[in-house]
Design an enzyme around this catalytic site. Structure first.
Site, PDB file in Angstrom:
ATOM      1  N   HIS A 236      96.872 -39.782 -18.679  1.00  0.00           N
ATOM      2  CA  HIS A 236      96.663 -40.257 -17.315  1.00  0.00           C
ATOM      3  C   HIS A 236      95.386 -39.608 -16.812  1.00  0.00           C
ATOM      4  O   HIS A 236      95.191 -38.410 -16.982  1.00  0.00           O
ATOM      5  CB  HIS A 236      97.858 -39.851 -16.442  1.00  0.00           C
ATOM      6  CG  HIS A 236      97.885 -40.539 -15.113  1.00  0.00           C
ATOM      7  ND1 HIS A 236      96.959 -40.282 -14.128  1.00  0.00           N
ATOM      8  CD2 HIS A 236      98.716 -41.482 -14.601  1.00  0.00           C
ATOM      9  CE1 HIS A 236      97.239 -41.040 -13.074  1.00  0.00           C
ATOM     10  NE2 HIS A 236      98.294 -41.775 -13.334  1.00  0.00           N
ATOM     11  N   ARG A 256      93.920 -43.975  -5.846  1.00  0.00           N
ATOM     12  CA  ARG A 256      92.788 -44.894  -6.048  1.00  0.00           C
ATOM     13  C   ARG A 256      93.109 -46.277  -5.504  1.00  0.00           C
ATOM     14  O   ARG A 256      92.240 -46.968  -4.976  1.00  0.00           O
ATOM     15  CB  ARG A 256      92.426 -44.942  -7.532  1.00  0.00           C
ATOM     16  CG  ARG A 256      91.680 -43.692  -7.986  1.00  0.00           C
ATOM     17  CD  ARG A 256      91.559 -43.609  -9.500  1.00  0.00           C
ATOM     18  NE  ARG A 256      92.804 -43.139 -10.095  1.00  0.00           N
ATOM     19  CZ  ARG A 256      93.263 -43.524 -11.288  1.00  0.00           C
ATOM     20  NH1 ARG A 256      92.585 -44.398 -12.005  1.00  0.00           N
ATOM     21  NH2 ARG A 256      94.404 -43.041 -11.748  1.00  0.00           N
TER      22      ARG A 256
END
Lengths: 604, 250
Positions: A236, A256
């Site tokens: 990740h 994000r």
């Protein structure tokens, strides 16, 4: 001779995360006597840590979304190594599984017209993730738990499987020990579902909890089941990097999705520099377009920060290696900047990302509404797992099923964020359903007394060696270092060969592991037994990664840095050889049906 | 006091089983940013392999590592060492309200039994033909606050009805009053739990000292937002003089 308590089930589920609980609910609803074994207390499994949401093309926020787009997104993200039938089932069935959760009491965030809200996530063309702030996994596990306890399911909390039991070719149950007293339990079942999650604990820097020791992968392998795609381990892109003690803890992709951007120490948004060809037409040209996308502008395309995880993680790795990283070896993830765009940004961030706010404030003394976070890649997920039939989730061993992270096929070479929670629900349900069906159609198998005795004796050996034996924690730490440094985000042949040598050495150490004290809640003993699984999956991952001589999805080979058309035709299938060795063979990728080929074409 | 790199601290950890035990001191190296759980793990790996401790996520999300640190109920994974005075030993002991199993691990199974007794979620008929409901965000905000609960049981640990008076068979404790409140305030739930709240749940035993609210790592306003409104509902139903009058002649 050790003593055993025996329990009889139609269906035995190993694991009580999202997939295990969903399978248990389905099996018990079908009338099967169902038992669940979980290493932790109920409601604590790793699913609880999932943050961003579950992907389901409900089209609540953008009505252009439907299963065809979701299917194509999943295949593109997986670099076409996915089992396309699983990707099709997943895309078609996920919406119903999410709605069902609501009927069981889940309380999702809402759209203005009162429906389930969906958010943007990496690799998904439209806002698709049903969520609850950034604690979706908690909502999911609590909903399944609270629904499940009224279904007559029998739970064995804080119990661990030592081995699967076989009657000839067929799986007929498992031998477990309970952590509290250290007593053995024979779990005799007509069908067994593995839902044990991943393998992250084989690495030093991981978002995974201690439970993720590859139990299901290793149990299935030793029981003779085939595994698939084990070279694909997802890093990740955004784990915490400071302070040292929290290194690896997940920072949700939702940051994000809500407008957070990645910058290097020069303040540059480096993700704009490297956009893969097959995503170029879907990616924003300017920072402004990217921002508008995150705020729901349907004419805008997604910012490059929301490219797939494999790609973003590699870009971050490159910035750090080039000396453009942050002080603690990461890069900056900035959500505070949105104050330029939103007058109430502080409240907005706290509402949308409450647990991220909390996590940084408490663990790093940092206020994410005012300052950028420092983040870097962390081992998060394994795409590989037990090879299963797409419809039934049965493995190559009759009576043995697998679902969720420990199964393989849906995600191919790289998983899209949000596709895990939906995977757990869709295939957890199917595994429970078909395991119950198998149990109905087959009589109970014979319990293999010799296998039970041998496994129990093996499990007790660390006590015989006592304090003179090797410290199991030391072996575990050494293994984590090997995997982190030699089979990590960037791989090369000579390093992986070294890793194999070290794993072989560590296997010998593990065989000499000793523990003191008694069998009651003895964490040293638990660790000594977990080592076997960790070493098994570490060797498999390394051998599969060595074999695939190309870079694709989560596998990046420094010595073979490009994608090869030839390798795109194969998955790697792993099976235990007669002499106990790890055999790896190429298996042709399941061909697309004509209909699915067209869906992919139309979504290009 | 801020821990410096490579400095040492003493951890006074309770070791024992269901019947007996005692504190034992361990000196270990500490480094910047460490939390209590890191220190306990380091001690476990290097000095006491069989030290029993529960943990999972190490990020305050699973509620497994509850303990009493210097006497306060806390999650070990979210307690930074720089918030503790390290010139004296840091005491770490299991929760007091639950039976001990070993070292820092307690038997919390009572909580699971209590929850099962509470009437489960029963949605009203779906609002739309596709089997879904319509709810406004403002109507679900309160329920979402309650559903943040990670079931660490620290509120149960600190509640004096349970901790000091051991009324586990008459009182479900703050955790399950929050659980009941999440169900009662759920806009689509159709079950009625007011009578059981008064009777088997023992809501009247809570005398709103708010100790539970103070220890909640999720900062749920347990007393103000969950328990008091539920008490009001019980009062409205059973003790309101006007309602009683209506009932008498109804």
């Amino acid at each position: 001779m050790p003593e055993y308590q025996t329990h009889e089930y139609d269906v035995l589920i190993v694991g009580a995360g999202g997939a295990g609980l969903r399978a248990a609910i389905e099996a018990s609803a079908a009338g099967a006597k169902t038992g669940v074994v979980t290493k932790s207390l109920l409601g604590k499994a790793h699913t609880v840590m999932a943050e961003g949401g579950m992907a389901a093309a409900m089209g609540n926020v953008d009505d252009r979304d439907n299963w065809r787009v979701h299917f194509a997104d999943t295949m593109r993200g997986g670099q076409y190594l996915n089992n396309s039938r699983m990707a099709e089932i997943h895309a078609k069935e996920a919406p119903a599984r999410v709605r069902e959760l609501e009927a069981w009491g889940a309380m999702f965030d809402r759209t203005k017209d009162g429906r389930i809200l969906q958010r943007n996530f990496g690799g998904h063309r439209y806002p698709r993730l049903a969520h609850v702030g950034d604690r979706t996994g908690l909502e999911m596990i609590r909903t399944l738990q609270d629904h499940g306890v009224h279904q007559g399911i029998e739970f064995h909390m804080e119990a661990t499987i030592v081995t699967l039991l076989k009657d000839g070719e067929r799986c007929v149950g498992a031998l477990a020990y309970d952590r509290e007293r250290g007593q053995f339990r024979v779990l005799h079942a007509k069908a067994v579902v593995l839902a044990t999650g991943g393998i992250g604990r084989a690495y030093q820097i991981t978002s995974n909890s201690w439970e993720y020791s590859g139990d299901g992968h290793a149990l299935a392998f030793h029981a003779g089941a085939a595994l698939l795609d084990m070279e694909f381990v997802q890093f990740h892109p955004t784990g915490m990097v400071w302070p040292p003690s929290v290194k690896g803890i997940l920072v949700t992709e939702g940051v994000r999705g809500e407008g957070g951007v990645l910058r290097n120490k020069e303040g540059k948004r480096f993700m704009f520099d490297d956009i893969p060809e097959n995503y170029r037409s879907q990616t924003a040209d300017t920072e402004d377009e990217g921002w508008r996308y995150t705020q729901g502008d349907k004419s805008a395309r997604r910012p490059p920060e929301l490219l797939t995880r494999d790609h973003v993680a590699r870009c971050i790795n490159r910035e750090v290696k080039a000396g453009r990283g942050s002080p603690h070896g990461g890069v900056y993830l900035d959500i505070a900047w949105i104050k330029e765009k939103l007058p109430n940004s502080v409240e907005h961030i706290k509402k949308k990302l409450p647990s991220m706010y909390h996590q940084f404030k408490q663990l790093a003394d940092l206020d994410i509404t005012r300052e950028p976070m420092e983040i870097g890649p962390t081992v998060h997920y394994v795409m590989g797992g037990v090879l299963v039939d797409a419809e039934t989730q049965m493995s190559t061993v009759p009576g043995l099923f697998a679902a969720g992270e420990c199964g393989a096929g849906l995600h191919g070479a790289n998983r899209l964020g949000g596709n895990s929670l939906s995977d757990l629900l869709v295939f957890g349900k199917r595994a429970g359903e078909y395991a119950a069906k198998f149990a109905k159609e087959n009589r109970a198998g014979q319990l293999p007394k010799d296998q039970i005795d041998a496994a129990a004796r093996w499990a007790l050996e660390p006590f015989d060696r006592g304090a003179a034996g090797v410290n199991p924690f030391a072996v575990q730490h050494a293994l984590q270092e090997v995997m982190q440094n030699l089979v990590g985000i960037v791989r090369r042949e000579e390093e992986m060969l070294q890793a194999l040598e070290k794993i072989a050495e560590l296997k010998q150490h593990a065989a000499k592991a000793g523990v003191t004290g008694n069998r009651e809640y003895n964490t040293g003993w638990h660790t000594a037994l977990d080592l076997n699984n960790l070493l098994t999956v570490s060797e498999i991952v390394t051998r599969a990664a060595l074999e695939r001589k190309e870079s694709r999805g989560a596998q990046f080979r420094d010595d073979y840095p490009t994608k090869s058309e030839e390798w795109g035709k194969y998955n790697l299938r792993v099976q235990k050889g007669a002499d106990g060795t790890v055999n790896i063979a190429r298996a042709p990728v399941i061909p697309l049906t004509e209909e699915m080929r067209q869906v992919i074409e139309e979504q290009k | 006091m801020t821990p410096q790199n490579e400095s040492k601290a003493i951890f006074r950890i309770w070791r024992g089983d269901a019947t007996q035990g005692a504190f034992q001191d361990y000196t270990t190296e500490i480094s910047s940013g460490m939390v209590v759980l890191d220190a306990v793990h380091k001690i476990q790996a290097e000095q006491a392999n069989d030290l029993a401790v529960r943990w999972n996520c190490k990020a305050g999300k699973c509620g497994s590592c509850s303990a009493e640190i210097n006497g306060s109920p806390k999650l070990m994974c979210m307690t930074r060492l720089n918030t503790l005075p390290l010139d004296q030993p840091v005491t770490v002991e299991p929760m007091h309200t639950f039976p001990r199993i070993k070292d820092l691990v307690t038997d919390v199974s009572w909580n699971y039994r209590v929850k099962k007794e509470i009437k489960k979620f029963q949605p009203r008929k779906p609002d739309a033909a596709d089997g879904t409901w319509r709810m406004q965000q403002s109507d679900v905000d309160r329920v979402q606050e309650f559903r943040k609960c990670i079931e660490c049981f620290l509120c149960q640990d600190v509640c004096h009805v349970l901790r000091d008076h051991h009324m586990h068979d008459q009182f479900i404790g703050p955790r399950f009053l929050v659980y009941a409140a999440a169900l009662e305030m759920n806009p689509i739930d159709s079950a009625d739990r007011i009578a059981e709240l008064r009777d088997s749940c023992g809501i009247g035993l809570c005398n709103i000292t708010k100790c539970c609210t103070k220890v909640c790592p999720e900062e749920i306003k347990i007393t103000d937002n969950a328990i008091i409104p539920l008490k009001e509902r019980v009062v409205d139903r059973f003790y309101d003089p006007l309602t009683r009058l209506f009932k008498m002649f109804g």
